[in-house]
Design an enzyme around this catalytic site. Structure first.
Site, short mmCIF file in Angstrom:
data_model
loop_
_atom_site.label_atom_id
_atom_site.label_comp_id
_atom_site.label_asym_id
_atom_site.label_seq_id
_atom_site.Cartn_x
_atom_site.Cartn_y
_atom_site.Cartn_z
CB ALA A 42 -0.88 -0.02 1.25
N GLY A 86 0.61 -4.90 1.08
CA GLY A 86 -0.56 -5.00 0.22
C GLY A 86 -0.26 -5.68 -1.11
CD GLU A 135 -2.42 -7.49 3.06
OE1 GLU A 135 -2.07 -6.36 2.72
OE2 GLU A 135 -3.11 -7.71 4.08
CD GLU A 151 1.39 -5.42 5.88
OE1 GLU A 151 2.20 -6.30 6.25
OE2 GLU A 151 0.70 -5.54 4.85
N1 DAK Z 1 4.56 3.34 -0.66
C1 DAK Z 1 4.92 4.50 -1.28
N2 DAK Z 1 6.04 4.64 -1.98
C2 DAK Z 1 6.87 3.59 -2.08
C3 DAK Z 1 6.56 2.34 -1.48
C4 DAK Z 1 5.34 2.24 -0.74
N3 DAK Z 1 4.92 1.07 -0.18
N4 DAK Z 1 7.58 1.50 -1.74
C5 DAK Z 1 8.47 2.17 -2.50
N5 DAK Z 1 8.05 3.42 -2.70
C6 DAK Z 1 8.71 4.49 -3.45
C7 DAK Z 1 9.88 5.07 -2.67
O1 DAK Z 1 9.43 6.02 -1.74
C8 DAK Z 1 10.70 5.67 -3.79
O2 DAK Z 1 10.11 6.87 -4.18
P1 DAK Z 1 10.96 8.25 -4.22
O3 DAK Z 1 11.52 8.40 -2.86
O4 DAK Z 1 12.01 7.98 -5.26
O5 DAK Z 1 9.97 9.29 -4.61
C9 DAK Z 1 10.50 4.69 -4.92
O6 DAK Z 1 9.31 3.95 -4.62
C10 DAK Z 1 11.64 3.69 -5.05
O7 DAK Z 1 11.80 3.06 -3.79
P2 DAK Z 1 13.23 3.00 -3.05
O8 DAK Z 1 14.09 4.17 -3.41
O9 DAK Z 1 12.97 2.75 -1.62
O10 DAK Z 1 13.85 1.71 -3.76
P3 DAK Z 1 14.87 0.66 -3.10
O11 DAK Z 1 15.28 -0.23 -4.24
O12 DAK Z 1 15.95 1.36 -2.32
O13 DAK Z 1 14.02 -0.18 -2.06
C11 DAK Z 1 12.08 -1.43 -1.32
C12 DAK Z 1 12.94 -0.98 -2.52
C13 DAK Z 1 10.87 -2.18 -1.86
C14 DAK Z 1 12.90 -2.37 -0.44
C15 DAK Z 1 11.67 -0.19 -0.48
O14 DAK Z 1 11.08 0.75 -1.37
C16 DAK Z 1 10.67 -0.49 0.57
O15 DAK Z 1 11.00 -1.03 1.63
N6 DAK Z 1 9.41 -0.10 0.33
C17 DAK Z 1 8.36 -0.23 1.33
C18 DAK Z 1 7.93 -1.67 1.41
C19 DAK Z 1 6.86 -1.85 2.45
O16 DAK Z 1 7.09 -1.65 3.64
N7 DAK Z 1 5.70 -2.26 1.99
C20 DAK Z 1 4.56 -2.47 2.87
C21 DAK Z 1 3.75 -1.24 2.89
S1 DAK Z 1 2.57 -1.31 4.18
C22 DAK Z 1 -4.42 -1.02 6.16
C23 DAK Z 1 -4.44 -0.98 4.79
C24 DAK Z 1 -3.39 -1.47 4.08
C25 DAK Z 1 -2.29 -1.96 4.73
C26 DAK Z 1 -2.26 -1.99 6.10
C27 DAK Z 1 -3.32 -1.55 6.83
N8 DAK Z 1 -5.48 -0.47 6.91
C28 DAK Z 1 -6.07 0.70 6.40
C29 DAK Z 1 -5.76 -0.96 8.22
C30 DAK Z 1 -1.15 -2.33 3.98
C31 DAK Z 1 0.05 -1.90 4.36
C32 DAK Z 1 1.22 -2.00 3.49
O17 DAK Z 1 1.23 -2.51 2.40
#
Ligand code: DAK
Length: 257
Positions: A63, A108, A111, A131
């Site tokens: 997400a 997400g 998921e 998360e």
């Molecule tokens: N959201 C927004 N932007 C993201 C993103 C994300 N999940 N993942 C990556 N990006 C963006 C980065 O911010 C960056 O953008 P700029 O800074 O260049 O503008 C661009 O994509 C490239 O990412 P990186 O520079 O970080 O690239 P790297 O190769 O260094 O790293 C990475 C790749 C996948 C390891 C890293 O980007 C990363 O850790 N991303 C986050 C992964 C993550 O934690 N995903 C889970 C998200 S939480 C709910 C509803 C939904 C959910 C929960 C609750 N409720 C309402 C109750 C779901 C939650 C999630 O999915």
């Protein structure tokens, strides 16, 4: 367009296109995906759907954290319901959906893959539910679908630690059914889709529905559902054709009727 659909005969390929954010899913993209899934479900000429992400790096990095960061609980509830609606549109679609996971599938993104019927991955794929590392829990079905797919113990370890795993481990724990070199992933997913599309459409759909019942009922009710669906397949022309073709030692010509 943040979500595109390509058609090749009976197979539709849906691509998440937000590569600058590693295909992270924001509200706009979720609404677009919901519309696409709804349209495809209503199209009887579509017999299998492939879901993938643009580029080599990401299926979907989760997400959109930037969009979620400032949400209040009311907005979070709407966001989680939208995610559930998308996942349900995929899992409840009449046709099988195949996730071709071509890079990270986190939060997400994982998921979304879990909502599909089949998951295949490229060698550079990575999966995780990180998360809890962000102060939230999986919100689009991960707490329910991951334990059902891979078992409660391994799912607990992944969800409670947030640990990320590679494609080989995903294969070992049954999260994906096959791993391919990146350049072969879409071709292999298409081959699976073509095989599904060559089978009797009504039988494929009935089998998908019968397997979905596993999650909602006990064994006796599930077997009763299977028996009804099995009996009903004998009302189709494709059942007559499939069995006649086998006996005549020829390929079947399924019409979906
Ligand atoms: N959201 C927004 N932007 C993201 C993103 C994300 N999940 N993942 C990556 N990006 C963006 C980065 O911010 C960056 O953008 P700029 O800074 O260049 O503008 C661009 O994509 C490239 O990412 P990186 O520079 O970080 O690239 P790297 O190769 O260094 O790293 C990475 C790749 C996948 C390891 C890293 O980007 C990363 O850790 N991303 C986050 C992964 C993550 O934690 N995903 C889970 C998200 S939480 C709910 C509803 C939904 C959910 C929960 C609750 N409720 C309402 C109750 C779901 C939650 C999630 O999915």
């Amino acid at each position: 367009m943040t979500v595109t659909t390509d058609r090749d005969g009976a197979i539709a390929t849906v691509t998440l296109r937000r590569p600058e954010a590693l295909n992270a899913l924001n509200g706009n993209q979720l609404n677009a995906l919901l519309a696409v899934a709804t349209t495809l479900s209503a199209d009887v000429s579509v017999r299998a759907v492939i879901l993938t992400g643009e580029g080599q790096r990401a299926f979907a990095a989760g997400a959109d954290i930037k969009e979620m960061a400032e949400m209040d609980p009311v907005q979070a509830l709407a966001f989680t319901r939208l995610g559930h609606a998308v996942a349900s549109a995929i899992s409840g679609a009449p046709q099988p959906w195949i996730a071709a996971v071509n890079g990270v599938a986190l939060g997400g993104g994982c998921e979304l893959a879990l909502a599909c019927d089949i998951r295949v991955a490229s060698q550079n794929a990575a999966f995780g539910q990180p998360e809890v590392m962000l102060g939230v829990i999986p919100g689009w079905g991960g707490t329910q679908r991951l334990p059902r797919l891979i078992g409660a113990g391994v799912a607990s370890e992944l969800i409670l630690t947030g640990r990320r795993i590679g494609a080989d481990e995903a294969l070992r724990i049954g999260l994906v059914s096959a791993v391919y070199p990146s350049e072969e992933l879409l071709g292999q997913a298409t081959a699976i889709a073509r095989t599904i599309a060559s089978n009797a459409p009504g039988a494929v759909q009935a089998a998908k529905r019968a397997m979905a019942v596993v999650h909602d009922t006990d064994m006796a009710a599930g077997l009763a559902f299977e028996a009804q669906a099995f009996a009903l397949s004998f009302a189709t022309a494709d059942q007559k054709e499939g069995m006649a073709a086998f006996i005549a030692k020829r390929a079947p010509n399924f019409t979906g009727s």
